[in-house]
Design an enzyme around this catalytic site. Sequence first.
Site, mmCIF file in Angstrom:
data_model
loop_
_atom_site.group_PDB
_atom_site.id
_atom_site.type_symbol
_atom_site.label_atom_id
_atom_site.label_comp_id
_atom_site.label_asym_id
_atom_site.label_seq_id
_atom_site.Cartn_x
_atom_site.Cartn_y
_atom_site.Cartn_z
ATOM 1 N N LYS A 76 -5.394 -0.825 -6.403
ATOM 2 C CA LYS A 76 -4.269 -1.826 -5.901
ATOM 3 C C LYS A 76 -3.451 -2.185 -7.062
ATOM 4 C CE LYS A 76 -3.173 -5.327 -2.345
ATOM 5 N NZ LYS A 76 -3.816 -6.213 -1.538
ATOM 6 N N SER A 154 -2.372 -5.983 3.217
ATOM 7 C CA SER A 154 -1.165 -5.749 2.317
ATOM 8 C C SER A 154 -2.029 -4.531 1.415
ATOM 9 C CB SER A 154 -0.933 -6.923 1.293
ATOM 10 O OG SER A 154 -2.226 -7.306 0.605
ATOM 11 N N SER A 178 -6.312 -8.680 3.964
ATOM 12 C CA SER A 178 -5.663 -7.469 3.765
ATOM 13 C C SER A 178 -6.656 -6.311 3.127
ATOM 14 C CB SER A 178 -4.963 -7.927 2.459
ATOM 15 O OG SER A 178 -3.616 -8.438 2.761
#
Length: 486
Positions: A76, A154, A178
Amino acid sequence: MHTLSIYEARHGLLSRKFSSVELTRCFLDRIQKFIDLNAFITICEEQAMESARKSDAKFAANDGIGELEGIPFAIKDLFLTKGIRTTAGSKMLYNFIPPFESTVSQKLLDAGAVFLGKTNMDEFAMGSANITSHYGNVINPWSSGGKKLVPGGSSGGSAAAVAGHLCIAATGSDTGGSIRQPAAFSGIVGLKPTYGRCSRYGMVAFASSLDQAGPITKTVRDAAIFLKVISGYDEKDSTSSHSPVPDFESFAGKSAKGLRIGVPREYHIEGMSPEIESAWEKGINIMRDAGAEIFDISLPHSKYALPTYYIIAPAEASANLARYDGVRYGFRAEGAKSLDEMYEKTRGEGFGEEVKRRILIGTYVLSAGYFDAYYMKALKVQKLIKKDFDDAFAHVDLILTPTTPTSAFAFGEEPTDPVTMYMNDVLTVTANMAGLPGISVPICVDKLNRPLGLQLLAPRFREDLLVQGGYVLEQNSNFPTLKEII
Ligand code: GLN
């Protein structure tokens, strides 16, 4: 080769069925083939091939083989990666090349993982659909009657990359849901560890008292393997825990007999679809059939978790994001005539709408006149939420709930007002508020072919129970694994 789990790939590499170079090439090709999913912000083709070659040399020499040797991962884009651009999904960091590596990504590298690239995400991890990234929306590899779906957020890029088999596993971060929410929307597994289990050093901070890194994987066993590698005390993070790290994988396959599972009545929230209710029922039946005992429990302060989160998280974000001023790193607006104007223009142009909204909320709730009424009050409510869980875990080992109140929405059908969007996390934020670990496991697809997930929550540092319970759910759900992007 692209549908392999960590567990299977490790076996294939160790038995020399294929090389890391072959495996890595396969994923790099798929990333290009499915570039329209927009799952990656940065692709590290050369570095990936180079580290795959190094792994193959270790296999050839039969020496120095790490636990994740040669296995292609995606990271990420809020984990700082030395020498590799890290944007946190923001224009503010469009050119930021970190001078050091985050602890979590360093642990993966030390275990021999190959990094394919940095995954797309909501700007500064604020969002539930991956539609706030400066680098564009991410598309879910699942689709629904020709409609394109959001992957959740997210960590939407990580979820899309794992679900679409563009990597074997990916890192995520979970401040309010998330990891678990995008995992549920994308039909894969996401595990949010206990607060303090994994070091936050080198992660771009959103809400420091809630942020936690964790695995996004195809299977529960993979989440266990991955979690072991990234866990452990780190002197560079003052909130990191000394709690011993068990061999989580050994709990995959352990019988559910005698496990006490709580089903919290307050999680039957208003407007929850009958399909979510029946998915939940399916999970309860699976656990009961596997020998677990089911208990009706109460978490009376649950309804305050989301509003409390939307005070505490923006308050911390407003402080954390004060550092982006155009002076130290990242974007700087042009044409300012004074220092103040430079700050204002930089922050005005560098941050997106959602981030600005959070900064405004956070600054408001921390301001002199409202600090006690909002922020201090929220901290008190947080204590009550924690106490609810302490009381519940005196009687049960695990808590079973749906991960999300709806399935993934299609583009064009997404909520346009922020509050409806915030509702996505109503079932996941409680774990962050209480610092608890949670896992989302795919359970079924709804009538519109959209994946649904169930969440298990455990007491602090009992991720072993998440693996044990999650594995039982997974093995009995008959979830239709996505073999090809549809
Ligand atoms: N969707 C939630 C938010 O927007 C949670 C995000 C997260 O866990 N990073 O704040």
